[in-house]
Scaffold this motif. Sequence first.
Motif, short mmCIF file in Angstrom:
data_model
loop_
_atom_site.label_atom_id
_atom_site.label_comp_id
_atom_site.label_asym_id
_atom_site.label_seq_id
_atom_site.Cartn_x
_atom_site.Cartn_y
_atom_site.Cartn_z
N TYR A 1 -10.94 47.65 -0.08
CA TYR A 1 -10.98 49.10 -0.65
C TYR A 1 -11.85 49.42 -1.42
O TYR A 1 -12.42 50.42 -1.69
CB TYR A 1 -9.75 49.15 -1.63
CG TYR A 1 -8.25 49.47 -0.84
CD1 TYR A 1 -7.85 50.60 -0.57
CD2 TYR A 1 -7.62 48.41 -0.29
CE1 TYR A 1 -6.77 50.84 0.02
CE2 TYR A 1 -6.29 48.59 0.42
CZ TYR A 1 -5.97 49.88 0.85
OH TYR A 1 -4.98 50.19 1.28
N VAL A 2 -12.57 48.27 -2.20
CA VAL A 2 -13.77 48.34 -3.10
C VAL A 2 -14.93 47.89 -2.72
O VAL A 2 -15.27 47.24 -2.13
CB VAL A 2 -13.13 47.57 -4.45
CG1 VAL A 2 -14.29 47.72 -5.65
CG2 VAL A 2 -11.69 48.06 -5.10
N PHE A 3 -15.91 49.08 -3.16
CA PHE A 3 -17.33 48.65 -3.27
C PHE A 3 -18.01 48.52 -4.56
O PHE A 3 -17.33 49.24 -5.50
CB PHE A 3 -18.14 49.89 -2.39
CG PHE A 3 -18.04 49.80 -0.86
CD1 PHE A 3 -18.86 49.43 -0.12
CD2 PHE A 3 -16.77 50.39 -0.38
CE1 PHE A 3 -18.97 49.58 1.35
CE2 PHE A 3 -16.43 50.53 1.02
CZ PHE A 3 -17.70 50.08 2.01
N LEU A 4 -18.91 47.60 -4.62
CA LEU A 4 -19.74 47.91 -5.82
C LEU A 4 -21.06 48.61 -5.38
O LEU A 4 -21.69 48.71 -4.37
CB LEU A 4 -20.43 46.21 -5.81
CG LEU A 4 -21.38 46.30 -7.07
CD1 LEU A 4 -20.59 46.30 -8.57
CD2 LEU A 4 -22.01 44.99 -6.97
N ILE A 5 -21.10 49.60 -6.44
CA ILE A 5 -22.20 50.77 -6.61
C ILE A 5 -23.21 50.54 -7.43
O ILE A 5 -22.92 50.06 -8.64
CB ILE A 5 -21.57 51.98 -6.83
CG1 ILE A 5 -20.53 52.33 -5.57
CG2 ILE A 5 -22.80 53.26 -6.74
CD1 ILE A 5 -19.73 53.55 -6.23
N ILE B 1 -23.68 51.00 -12.66
CA ILE B 1 -22.73 50.03 -11.74
C ILE B 1 -21.29 50.12 -11.65
O ILE B 1 -20.83 49.97 -12.78
CB ILE B 1 -23.19 48.59 -12.42
CG1 ILE B 1 -24.64 48.24 -12.64
CG2 ILE B 1 -22.67 47.53 -11.37
CD1 ILE B 1 -25.00 48.29 -14.09
N PHE B 2 -21.04 50.86 -10.70
CA PHE B 2 -19.45 51.24 -10.80
C PHE B 2 -18.77 50.26 -9.45
O PHE B 2 -19.51 50.19 -8.43
CB PHE B 2 -19.11 52.72 -10.39
CG PHE B 2 -19.61 53.80 -11.45
CD1 PHE B 2 -20.02 53.28 -12.73
CD2 PHE B 2 -19.69 54.96 -11.16
CE1 PHE B 2 -20.18 54.13 -13.69
CE2 PHE B 2 -19.90 56.02 -12.22
CZ PHE B 2 -20.30 55.65 -13.39
N ALA B 3 -17.84 49.83 -9.78
CA ALA B 3 -16.77 49.29 -8.84
C ALA B 3 -15.51 50.27 -8.48
O ALA B 3 -14.95 50.64 -9.37
CB ALA B 3 -16.24 47.93 -9.16
N ASP B 4 -15.66 50.98 -7.14
CA ASP B 4 -14.62 51.63 -7.03
C ASP B 4 -13.90 51.76 -5.38
O ASP B 4 -14.95 51.21 -4.59
CB ASP B 4 -15.05 53.14 -7.43
CG ASP B 4 -13.71 54.10 -7.58
OD1 ASP B 4 -12.88 53.75 -8.03
OD2 ASP B 4 -14.14 55.19 -7.21
N THR B 5 -12.72 52.37 -5.29
CA THR B 5 -12.49 52.60 -4.07
C THR B 5 -13.34 53.60 -3.22
O THR B 5 -13.39 54.58 -3.81
CB THR B 5 -10.83 52.81 -3.83
OG1 THR B 5 -10.13 51.94 -4.26
CG2 THR B 5 -10.43 53.26 -2.62
N LEU B 6 -14.03 53.16 -2.09
CA LEU B 6 -14.83 53.91 -1.23
C LEU B 6 -14.25 53.82 0.04
O LEU B 6 -13.84 52.65 0.59
CB LEU B 6 -16.19 53.66 -1.34
CG LEU B 6 -16.85 54.33 -2.62
CD1 LEU B 6 -18.22 53.64 -2.61
CD2 LEU B 6 -16.90 55.55 -2.84
N PHE B 7 -14.63 54.46 0.97
CA PHE B 7 -14.22 54.44 2.68
C PHE B 7 -15.55 54.34 3.32
O PHE B 7 -16.29 55.58 3.00
CB PHE B 7 -13.21 55.30 3.09
CG PHE B 7 -11.88 54.92 2.40
CD1 PHE B 7 -11.09 54.23 2.63
CD2 PHE B 7 -11.25 55.56 1.20
CE1 PHE B 7 -9.82 53.52 2.22
CE2 PHE B 7 -10.34 55.73 0.37
CZ PHE B 7 -9.55 54.58 1.11
N ASP B 8 -15.59 53.90 4.41
CA ASP B 8 -16.87 54.05 5.13
C ASP B 8 -16.86 55.34 5.86
O ASP B 8 -18.11 55.79 6.10
CB ASP B 8 -16.94 52.78 6.32
CG ASP B 8 -17.10 51.31 5.78
OD1 ASP B 8 -18.04 51.05 5.06
OD2 ASP B 8 -16.31 50.55 6.10
#
Length: 211
Positions: free
Chosen positions: A202-206, A141-148
């Motif tokens: 900016y941030v998605f929960l993975i 479970i990572f919360a990090d900056t990702l882009f679509d």
Amino acid sequence: MGREFVEIFDEWVHTYDDSVNGKDVEYKDVFVKYNEILQAVADVATGPVVEFGVGTGNLTEKLLSRGLKVVGVEPNRAMREVTAEKIADLTLIDGDFLEFKVGITPQSFVSSYAFHHLTDVEKARAFQIYAEQLPTGGKVIFADTLFDSEMAKQEIIAFEQKRGHANLVEDLNREYYTTVPVMEKLITDAGFTVEFSKMNNYVFLIDATKK
């Protein structure tokens, strides 16, 4: 964690908590809903937990408040010292996303605002390592900056440039921020199912589960 970025946090260690709490205007949008994001990570985790990039211990505290056993992994010495003062009796080691000796069998790997320090090749390798160590049903479970998309990333960079946010633009260009499709492929290739939840601009929960 990309060790080439470790020294940056010598500068951030005394201002990080102010930044995540919205006091740094330049990074304010990155940290919108910061506490909710950390809580979302903590709520999904099951113990024992290995936390990468502990920083100043904000996610750690939320994990511990749920009664979870946590081993912290942090490559920056100054950050480890701050967290050790804040959280008594925490097992905290010098390590990173790819090299860590925690002495437990984890049920979850967690992290917040740190996985982008790895290249996409390193991210893929990391998930292969986690797949080897987790049982079936184990979590990353990572919360990090990702882009679509790459286009969306470039649009954000251009937007922040117009706002005069030079430090944030430098970060976005220097570090290894990737896209949701790339992240999804490398995670599923490692033998996980994964869900992405957008938490702010900016941030998605993975939320990845080992098959």
